[in-house]
Design a protein around this motif. Structure first.
Motif, mmCIF file in Angstrom:
data_model
loop_
_atom_site.group_PDB
_atom_site.id
_atom_site.type_symbol
_atom_site.label_atom_id
_atom_site.label_comp_id
_atom_site.label_asym_id
_atom_site.label_seq_id
_atom_site.Cartn_x
_atom_site.Cartn_y
_atom_site.Cartn_z
ATOM 1 N N ILE A 129 9.883 7.044 0.173
ATOM 2 C CA ILE A 129 8.839 6.347 0.948
ATOM 3 C C ILE A 129 9.302 4.963 1.419
ATOM 4 O O ILE A 129 9.271 4.668 2.610
ATOM 5 C CB ILE A 129 7.541 6.197 0.119
ATOM 6 C CG1 ILE A 129 7.105 7.568 -0.418
ATOM 7 C CG2 ILE A 129 6.447 5.532 0.940
ATOM 8 C CD1 ILE A 129 6.822 8.622 0.632
ATOM 9 N N GLN B 189 11.675 3.732 5.358
ATOM 10 C CA GLN B 189 11.001 2.813 6.278
ATOM 11 C C GLN B 189 11.756 1.489 6.378
ATOM 12 O O GLN B 189 11.889 0.914 7.456
ATOM 13 C CB GLN B 189 9.580 2.538 5.803
ATOM 14 C CG GLN B 189 8.690 3.756 5.837
ATOM 15 C CD GLN B 189 7.279 3.416 5.389
ATOM 16 O OE1 GLN B 189 6.611 2.580 5.972
ATOM 17 N NE2 GLN B 189 6.824 4.064 4.341
ATOM 18 N N GLU C 95 1.864 1.841 -3.532
ATOM 19 C CA GLU C 95 0.684 2.265 -4.303
ATOM 20 C C GLU C 95 0.314 3.706 -3.976
ATOM 21 O O GLU C 95 0.014 4.499 -4.878
ATOM 22 C CB GLU C 95 -0.499 1.346 -3.987
ATOM 23 C CG GLU C 95 -0.348 -0.030 -4.608
ATOM 24 C CD GLU C 95 -1.595 -0.878 -4.432
ATOM 25 O OE1 GLU C 95 -2.483 -0.481 -3.647
ATOM 26 O OE2 GLU C 95 -1.680 -1.927 -5.083
ATOM 27 N N ALA C 96 0.339 4.044 -2.689
ATOM 28 C CA ALA C 96 -0.016 5.417 -2.301
ATOM 29 C C ALA C 96 0.964 6.400 -2.933
ATOM 30 O O ALA C 96 0.558 7.427 -3.482
ATOM 31 C CB ALA C 96 0.006 5.540 -0.786
ATOM 32 N N ALA C 97 2.253 6.053 -2.886
ATOM 33 C CA ALA C 97 3.260 6.944 -3.449
ATOM 34 C C ALA C 97 3.064 7.089 -4.963
ATOM 35 O O ALA C 97 3.107 8.195 -5.506
ATOM 36 C CB ALA C 97 4.655 6.412 -3.145
ATOM 37 N N ARG C 98 2.826 5.947 -5.636
ATOM 38 C CA ARG C 98 2.628 6.002 -7.085
ATOM 39 C C ARG C 98 1.360 6.755 -7.424
ATOM 40 O O ARG C 98 1.294 7.478 -8.428
ATOM 41 C CB ARG C 98 2.565 4.588 -7.677
ATOM 42 C CG ARG C 98 3.785 3.724 -7.484
ATOM 43 C CD ARG C 98 5.068 4.340 -7.967
ATOM 44 N NE ARG C 98 5.109 4.643 -9.377
ATOM 45 C CZ ARG C 98 5.458 3.797 -10.337
ATOM 46 N NH1 ARG C 98 5.817 2.573 -10.015
ATOM 47 N NH2 ARG C 98 5.479 4.175 -11.593
ATOM 48 N N SER C 99 0.301 6.587 -6.594
ATOM 49 C CA SER C 99 -0.970 7.259 -6.892
ATOM 50 C C SER C 99 -0.820 8.774 -6.792
ATOM 51 O O SER C 99 -1.612 9.524 -7.347
ATOM 52 C CB SER C 99 -2.068 6.771 -5.944
ATOM 53 O OG SER C 99 -1.987 7.434 -4.709
ATOM 54 N N LEU C 100 0.217 9.217 -6.073
ATOM 55 C CA LEU C 100 0.461 10.661 -5.975
ATOM 56 C C LEU C 100 1.346 11.148 -7.115
ATOM 57 O O LEU C 100 1.760 12.301 -7.137
ATOM 58 C CB LEU C 100 1.125 10.982 -4.638
ATOM 59 C CG LEU C 100 0.212 10.826 -3.416
ATOM 60 C CD1 LEU C 100 1.030 10.827 -2.140
ATOM 61 C CD2 LEU C 100 -0.814 11.942 -3.372
ATOM 62 N N GLY C 101 1.671 10.251 -8.028
ATOM 63 C CA GLY C 101 2.430 10.645 -9.206
ATOM 64 C C GLY C 101 3.927 10.473 -9.062
ATOM 65 O O GLY C 101 4.691 10.881 -9.933
ATOM 66 N N MET C 102 4.375 9.881 -7.938
ATOM 67 C CA MET C 102 5.814 9.673 -7.794
ATOM 68 C C MET C 102 6.269 8.579 -8.754
ATOM 69 O O MET C 102 5.532 7.625 -9.008
ATOM 70 C CB MET C 102 6.151 9.231 -6.368
ATOM 71 C CG MET C 102 6.022 10.326 -5.347
ATOM 72 S SD MET C 102 6.797 9.806 -3.810
ATOM 73 C CE MET C 102 5.968 10.874 -2.671
ATOM 74 N N GLY D 121 0.820 -1.220 0.000
ATOM 75 C CA GLY D 121 0.000 0.000 0.000
ATOM 76 C C GLY D 121 0.846 1.258 0.000
ATOM 77 O O GLY D 121 0.438 2.291 -0.540
ATOM 78 N N GLN D 122 2.042 1.186 0.589
ATOM 79 C CA GLN D 122 2.926 2.351 0.629
ATOM 80 C C GLN D 122 3.389 2.715 -0.780
ATOM 81 O O GLN D 122 3.379 3.884 -1.164
ATOM 82 C CB GLN D 122 4.138 2.052 1.516
ATOM 83 C CG GLN D 122 3.786 1.909 2.975
ATOM 84 C CD GLN D 122 3.364 3.235 3.574
ATOM 85 O OE1 GLN D 122 4.044 4.231 3.435
ATOM 86 N NE2 GLN D 122 2.213 3.245 4.223
#
Lengths: 241, 327
Positions: free
Chosen positions: B245, B249, B229-236, B226-227
């Motif tokens: 990200i 961690q 995915e969240a980063a990619r969903s923000l366009g990274m 999910g980390q």
């Protein structure tokens, strides 16, 4: 604004999406309902290309984002925000940093600009005082509101919500729904996969009922909830309403 | 007759001479002394159970001839007390030499500084090897997870080979296996010997790199998808998501297993003794050939290793506990 044409998704032998076609207008709020495993989340994830469609086309503002030869996937994703069921906040960053990191790294904003924007968004989701808290110090509802602010910080053209309240304790659901309602009223284009029928009824302009990888029925909340036509829709709604 | 008289006179004279001699000489050798020497010198002297202020070598005076003395020598902490020695003082100068037996830990103490110095080399080798290992391993670990078949394969072969062969064999390969190759490459055909230190460092670094790579890979893969995915969903981009990200961690989670790797390497580094690298184990072997005290020396070496690893073991346990609470 978002146009989906004959979208298919296969995982080896599993045919998850079997030809989805729909169009979402600017400022429209669309809720997708349906039983588990019907492909709702997969559909949503295809829209911002977290899943690669096996077949079909997705147009965002008339640009075919499935055409990889011409499209930078990262740019598409930056334009379409996503809110996840399990929040997926970055645990090593504060609430503020969670919101500023993408604008700074992807959009190239200065830290000050990004922080200005972030503080305004925190204000909007009612968590200005939690700017320096880490995700683990926040409740589920607060985390989800931060996640919404994080998505908004990219100034997306549309926001996708993947069961945003499913992982929340019942008393925290409302605070998240309130934020989403505000967004809807401000004219944000939203696609929401949800089990919150009350929210769908109140906020959605259109409801899609999905089962077995297909859209079986779509219409206004009024039409779907009061006078469903499809047999499967009736069956589903009778169980949850 | 005349001869008889003469003989009597001679005998009488000799007798007189003998008697007067003892009487006359008496004042000259009047002082009766006892000189006590020992091996080693500088031992405390217990005379009839009474400790004297001075230490060996010592000459005691004012003794009465015929006096009986019991002597015990002690030289703590490295020597046992000597066997009690009874001396009957004779008139004149007396000498007594008493050997003092060594305690069982005598050689442990004697060679402790040497062994500690060698332990310093072991520690130094380990620190450098693990440091190199972290650099090699971080890259290799990332190469194992990125979406690039070529990098995956290269990193995979390196890790599998290194983890699938004994470290001892790797040390031999580098120390004895490469000199002919270098010679061949240089065109002379003569093997070019490698300094044991260089071989040891190379072998340990390469070995450590593979283990660190697995630690890093596991660390990256332990982060919830999910980390990403969240980063990619923000366009990274994948790179940005990794760098800002995932890796921050993952690196936090990787610290305790890296501590364990350090402890393992500290112990495994003893294998380089076989190519003559002068570290703790090698030094102990050399000492034993000189002292013939294998039991004491190996116990000592074991203790030194234990003292070196124990703080790190505790530190790792502490970090693991802290990480558990923060997760």
């Amino acid at each position: 604004m978002i146009k989906v044409v004959n979208l298919h998704k296969r995982y080896r032998h599993l045919h998850v999406l079997k030809g989805i076609s729909t169009e979402i207008q600017q400022g429209e709020v669309v809720c997708i309902i349906g039983p588990s495993g019907s492909g709702k989340s997969t559909f949503l994830r295809c829209i911002n290309l977290l899943e690669k469609p096996s077949e079909g086309h997705i147009y965002i503002e008339n640009i075919d984002v499935t055409d990889h030869s011409r499209i930078n996937v990262n740019e598409v994703r930056a334009e379409v925000g996503m809110v996840f069921q399990r929040f997926n906040l970055f645990p090593h960053l504060t609430a503020l940093e969670n919101i500023t990191i993408a604008p700074v790294k992807v959009r190239g904003l200065s830290t000050e600009e990004a922080q200005d924007r972030a503080y305004k968004l925190l204000e909007r989701v009612g968590l200005r005082h939690k700017a320096d808290a880490y995700p683990e110090q926040l409740s589920g509802g607060q985390q989800q509101r931060i996640a919404i602010a994080r998505a908004l910080a990219m100034k997306p053209k549309a926001l996708l919500f993947d069961e945003p309240t499913s992982a929340l304790d019942p008393e925290m659901i409302q605070e998240v729904l309130d934020v989403m309602k505000d967004l809807a009223h401000e004219g944000m284009t939203m696609v929401v996969v949800t089990h919150e029928m009350g929210f769908a009824r109140e906020v959605a302009k259109r409801v899609l009922f999905m089962d077995d990888g297909q859209i079986l029925e779509e219409g206004t909340p009024q039409a779907i909830f009061s006078t469903p036509k499809n047999e499967r829709t009736k069956q589903f709604l009778s169980k949850i309403l | 007759m005349k001869l008889k008289v003469t003989l009597i006179f001679v005998v009488a004279f000799l007798l007189c001479l003998a008697v007067s001699g003892t009487v006359l000489c008496e004042p000259v050798s009047e002082i009766t002394t006892l000189t006590i020497t020992s091996d080693p010198e500088g031992a405390d002297i217990y005379l009839n159970g009474q400790k004297l202020d001075q230490q060996t070598p010592l000459t005691l005076e004012n003794l009465q001839p015929g006096q009986e003395i019991e002597l015990v020598l002690r030289k703590p902490p490295l020597y046992k007390k000597s066997i009690p020695k009874k001396v009957t003082v004779k008139p004149g100068k007396n000498n007594v030499f008493i050997p003092i037996p060594e305690t069982w830990y005598y050689y442990m103490w004697l060679y402790l500084p040497t062994l500690l110095k060698a332990a310093g080399m072991t520690l130094f080798l380990t620190i450098i090897a693990v440091f190199n290992g972290i650099i090699i391993g971080t890259f290799t670990g990332i190469f194992r997870v990125v979406h690039n078949k070529l990098l995956n394969t290269i990193a995979g072969i390196y890790v599998d080979f290194t983890r699938g062969t004994p470290l001892l064999v790797q040390i031999f390969m580098i120390h004895f296996g490469t000199p002919p190759i270098i010679g061949h490459l240089l065109g002379t055909g003569n093997p070019v010997p490698i300094n044991p230190f260089v071989s040891a460092l190379l072998a340990l670094s390469i070995n450590s790199g593979a283990y660190v790579a697995e630690i890093i890979r596991a660390g990256i893969q332990s982060i919830d998808v999910g980390q990403m995915e969240a980063a990619r969903s923000l366009g990274m981009t994948y790179r940005q998501a990794m760098r800002f990200i995932i890796l921050p961690q993952a690196l936090k989670r990787v610290i305790p297993p890296l501590g364990n790797e350090f402890i393992a390497m500290l112990k495994d580094s003893s294998l380089v003794s076989v190519i003559g690298m002068e570290e703790l184990v090698r030094r102990a072997q050399v000492i034993i050939t000189r002292t013939y005290r294998p039991t004491e020396t190996w116990i000592e070496v074991g203790l030194i290793f234990l003292i070196m690893t124990l703080p790190f073991t505790r530190l790792v346990a502490y970090l693991e506990r802290r990480l558990k609470t923060s997760d």
